[in-house]
Design an enzyme around this catalytic site. Structure first.
Site, PDB file in Angstrom:
ATOM      1  N   HIS A  55      19.647  71.318   6.181  1.00 41.30           N
ATOM      2  CA  HIS A  55      19.732  71.316   4.752  1.00 41.30           C
ATOM      3  C   HIS A  55      20.364  70.198   4.050  1.00 41.30           C
ATOM      4  O   HIS A  55      20.365  70.103   2.918  1.00 41.30           O
ATOM      5  CB  HIS A  55      20.523  72.964   4.131  1.00 41.30           C
ATOM      6  CG  HIS A  55      19.459  73.933   4.558  1.00 41.30           C
ATOM      7  ND1 HIS A  55      19.498  75.044   3.891  1.00 41.30           N
ATOM      8  CD2 HIS A  55      18.714  74.314   5.685  1.00 41.30           C
ATOM      9  CE1 HIS A  55      19.057  75.770   4.266  1.00 41.30           C
ATOM     10  NE2 HIS A  55      18.152  75.820   5.318  1.00 41.30           N
TER      11      HIS A  55
ATOM     12  N   GLY B 237      19.061  62.748   1.725  1.00 44.69           N
ATOM     13  CA  GLY B 237      19.349  62.420   2.971  1.00 44.69           C
ATOM     14  C   GLY B 237      20.228  63.287   3.272  1.00 44.69           C
ATOM     15  O   GLY B 237      21.649  64.301   2.755  1.00 44.69           O
TER      16      GLY B 237
ATOM     17  N   SER C 200      21.819  83.271  21.188  1.00 43.50           N
ATOM     18  CA  SER C 200      22.746  82.726  20.839  1.00 43.50           C
ATOM     19  C   SER C 200      22.672  81.504  21.861  1.00 43.50           C
ATOM     20  O   SER C 200      23.399  80.310  21.891  1.00 43.50           O
ATOM     21  CB  SER C 200      24.243  83.290  21.582  1.00 43.50           C
ATOM     22  OG  SER C 200      24.712  84.471  20.615  1.00 43.50           O
TER      23      SER C 200
ATOM     24  N   HIS D 120      15.224  77.813  15.613  1.00 40.27           N
ATOM     25  CA  HIS D 120      15.682  79.067  16.265  1.00 40.27           C
ATOM     26  C   HIS D 120      15.787  79.244  16.911  1.00 40.27           C
ATOM     27  O   HIS D 120      15.405  81.117  17.095  1.00 40.27           O
ATOM     28  CB  HIS D 120      13.805  79.687  14.836  1.00 40.27           C
ATOM     29  CG  HIS D 120      14.667  78.854  13.153  1.00 40.27           C
ATOM     30  ND1 HIS D 120      13.403  78.901  12.304  1.00 40.27           N
ATOM     31  CD2 HIS D 120      15.255  78.754  12.287  1.00 40.27           C
ATOM     32  CE1 HIS D 120      13.645  78.291  11.057  1.00 40.27           C
ATOM     33  NE2 HIS D 120      14.525  78.180  11.176  1.00 40.27           N
TER      34      HIS D 120
ATOM     35  N   ASP E  17      23.932  62.879   4.305  1.00 45.89           N
ATOM     36  CA  ASP E  17      24.941  61.887   2.970  1.00 45.89           C
ATOM     37  C   ASP E  17      25.729  63.164   2.556  1.00 45.89           C
ATOM     38  O   ASP E  17      26.715  63.140   1.832  1.00 45.89           O
ATOM     39  CB  ASP E  17      24.210  61.314   1.826  1.00 45.89           C
ATOM     40  CG  ASP E  17      24.072  63.122   0.558  1.00 45.89           C
ATOM     41  OD1 ASP E  17      23.985  63.755   0.932  1.00 45.89           O
ATOM     42  OD2 ASP E  17      24.009  62.454  -0.822  1.00 45.89           O
TER      43      ASP E  17
HETATM   44  C1  HEM Z   1       9.838  74.634   8.142  1.00 42.90           C
HETATM   45  C2  HEM Z   1      10.931  74.096   8.184  1.00 42.90           C
HETATM   46  C3  HEM Z   1      11.768  76.357   8.171  1.00 42.90           C
HETATM   47  C4  HEM Z   1      12.443  76.747   7.475  1.00 42.90           C
HETATM   48  C5  HEM Z   1      11.023  77.073   6.407  1.00 42.90           C
HETATM   49  C6  HEM Z   1      13.587  77.801   8.231  1.00 42.90           C
HETATM   50  C7  HEM Z   1      13.718  78.797   7.583  1.00 42.90           C
HETATM   51  C8  HEM Z   1      15.215  79.288   7.349  1.00 42.90           C
HETATM   52  C9  HEM Z   1      14.759  80.852   7.187  1.00 42.90           C
HETATM   53  C10 HEM Z   1      14.795  81.462   6.294  1.00 42.90           C
HETATM   54  C11 HEM Z   1      16.174  80.954   8.146  1.00 42.90           C
HETATM   55  C12 HEM Z   1      17.046  82.753   7.677  1.00 42.90           C
HETATM   56  C13 HEM Z   1      18.420  82.347   6.398  1.00 42.90           C
HETATM   57  C14 HEM Z   1      19.335  83.110   5.944  1.00 42.90           C
HETATM   58  O1  HEM Z   1      18.625  85.090   6.828  1.00 42.90           O
HETATM   59  O2  HEM Z   1      19.458  83.504   5.191  1.00 42.90           O
HETATM   60  C15 HEM Z   1      16.804  79.703   8.605  1.00 42.90           C
HETATM   61  C16 HEM Z   1      17.870  80.010   9.583  1.00 42.90           C
HETATM   62  C17 HEM Z   1      18.136  78.845   9.870  1.00 42.90           C
HETATM   63  N1  HEM Z   1      17.676  77.664  10.507  1.00 42.90           N
HETATM   64 FE1  HEM Z   1      16.174  77.288   9.602  1.00 42.90          FE
HETATM   65  N2  HEM Z   1      13.776  76.578   8.733  1.00 42.90           N
HETATM   66  C18 HEM Z   1      12.913  75.789   8.738  1.00 42.90           C
HETATM   67  C19 HEM Z   1      13.418  74.556   9.778  1.00 42.90           C
HETATM   68  C20 HEM Z   1      14.503  74.016  10.624  1.00 42.90           C
HETATM   69  C21 HEM Z   1      15.132  73.986  11.392  1.00 42.90           C
HETATM   70  C22 HEM Z   1      14.424  72.437  11.091  1.00 42.90           C
HETATM   71  C23 HEM Z   1      16.860  73.971  11.892  1.00 42.90           C
HETATM   72  C24 HEM Z   1      17.457  72.554  12.750  1.00 42.90           C
HETATM   73  C25 HEM Z   1      16.873  71.481  13.105  1.00 42.90           C
HETATM   74  C26 HEM Z   1      16.680  74.932  11.531  1.00 42.90           C
HETATM   75  C27 HEM Z   1      17.812  75.447  11.259  1.00 42.90           C
HETATM   76  C28 HEM Z   1      17.942  77.413  11.165  1.00 42.90           C
HETATM   77  C29 HEM Z   1      19.216  77.908  12.345  1.00 42.90           C
HETATM   78  C30 HEM Z   1      20.196  77.350  12.783  1.00 42.90           C
HETATM   79  C31 HEM Z   1      18.951  79.033  11.375  1.00 42.90           C
HETATM   80  C32 HEM Z   1      20.640  80.184  11.448  1.00 42.90           C
HETATM   81  C33 HEM Z   1      21.130  79.907  10.814  1.00 42.90           C
HETATM   82  C34 HEM Z   1      22.613  80.500  10.924  1.00 42.90           C
HETATM   83  O3  HEM Z   1      22.713  81.634  11.795  1.00 42.90           O
HETATM   84  O4  HEM Z   1      23.430  81.413  10.375  1.00 42.90           O
HETATM   85  N3  HEM Z   1      15.762  75.943  10.132  1.00 42.90           N
HETATM   86  N4  HEM Z   1      15.924  79.586   8.445  1.00 42.90           N
END
Ligand code: HEM
Length: 330
Positions: free
Chosen positions: A68, A74, A246, A189, A76
């Protein structure tokens, strides 16, 4: 006289263009903090937080934070800035966590070398360390980023969980990230959770059909209806990787091949002709961890500030107060 004049000219240019050093490379801080190894300081704080569980599932918190941060303005550290209208206040960032851990690392580093290590670099080093602690493999991170001074909620334009694969490829492409690296990065994920509200439509009313998303396996459906009831006063959390929530591993890719992708985009990358083969290759890839690390390094290169384009914040939550002379030119 000529020496004095030269000094004034140098000071002017340093003030105008920022510090005359800086590039993104592995080991940028080596030898810059006396006998202290900056990367070891970061690792120790991350380890302490991981083992004392001061923040649950640090790898998930930081992987998401790095994504994010890097995709908005970028890499930053603009996501870390406090403010009524800063990035962290935007909807897609409302559940981003881990800020206190970054504060603790910053404090430890400032105590040893004031004003040396940027918050943007802290995010990438700490994410790597957390990944290793959660079962991933070590990858060298590049450092030398500067911190940005602008953070606006209105700049936050992150992909939604129901984005199509082709649009996602476009979004990542704009950040110079290839479809292959995009799929590896979605492997982030493999840890962490999503709120039920973000997948409720997939479970109960996909595309207004009144039924579930047909790409969802029976097993996943039976799990999700338990965790995310149709009517509930709580927005529960569900693991994104239901089997090993995990651990950083490639089980996420095996799961999405079986219809167990929790987010729509996760499921779609396993089915869409544009990425299906990539997923198949990753499942069989003996070098998964190396490639995941390489993809994280590429994520860490997105629109970085170097060579005096930004600053090194003394607190990751606020932009430095402008100094009398140099601030004038910033
Ligand atoms: C098209 C790209 C992506 C979409 C649409 C997406 C979307 C999401 C969504 C909807 C969640 C759940 C958020 C919530 O419940 O508030 C999530 C969680 C997460 N995302 Fe993504 N994500 C994307 C790419 C990435 C990338 C590139 C990474 C890291 C390399 C990433 C790492 C994570 C992680 C680790 C979580 C869990 C966070 C937690 O448990 O606190 N995501 N993502």
């Amino acid at each position: 006289m000529s020496k004095a004049l030269a000094l004034v000219v140098v000071l002017f240019f340093v003030g105008f263009f920022g510090e005359c050093y800086g590039e993104l490379r592995v080991g940028f801080y080596k030898g810059k903090c006396g006998i202290t190894d900056v990367e070891v300081v970061v690792k120790k704080v991350v380890e302490t937080w991981h083992f004392t569980k001061r923040e649950k599932d640090i790898a998930a918190a930081l992987l998401r934070m790095q994504f994010h941060d890097c995709f908005v303005n970028g890499c930053d550290a603009s996501i870390l800035l406090d403010g009524n209208n800063s990035e962290k206040k935007a909807g897609p960032n409302s559940s981003v966590r881990g800020y206190e851990l970054i504060d603790a690392i910053k404090e430890a580093l400032e105590a040893r070398c004031k004003g040396l290590v940027s918050c943007a670099d802290i995010i990438s080093m700490a994410t790597r360390d957390a990944v290793v602690l959660s079962g991933g493999k070590w990858y060298n991170v590049e450092t030398g980023r500067k911190d940005g001074k602008v953070s606006l909620a209105s700049n936050v334009d992150l992909p939604s969980p129901s984005i199509s694969v082709s649009d996602s490829i476009k979004v990542f492409g704009k950040k110079n990230i290839s479809p292959i690296d995009m799929v590896y990065l979605l492997g982030g994920h493999t840890v962490g959770n999503t709120r039920c509200s973000l997948i409720q439509d997939r479970i109960y009313n996909f595309n207004n059909t009144g039924v579930r998303d047909p790409t969802m396996s029976n097993w996943l459906f039976s799990e999700l209806i338990k965790k995310c009831p149709r009517v509930s006063s709580f927005d529960n959390n569900v693991p994104l990787d239901m089997k090993t929530p995990s651990f950083v591993d490639n089980s996420f890719f095996q799961e999405i091949q079986k219809g167990n992708g929790v987010l729509k985009i996760d499921q779609q990358v396993a089915l869409d002709g544009l990425t299906k083969k990539i997923v198949g290759d990753i499942v069989k890839d003996p070098n998964f961890f190396t490639k995941f690390g390489e993809a994280m390094v590429k994520l860490g290169r997105v629109e970085v500030l170097i060579d005096g384009q930004g600053e090194v914040r003394t607190s990751c939550r606020v932009v430095n107060k402008k100094s009398f002379f140099f601030g004038f030119f910033n």
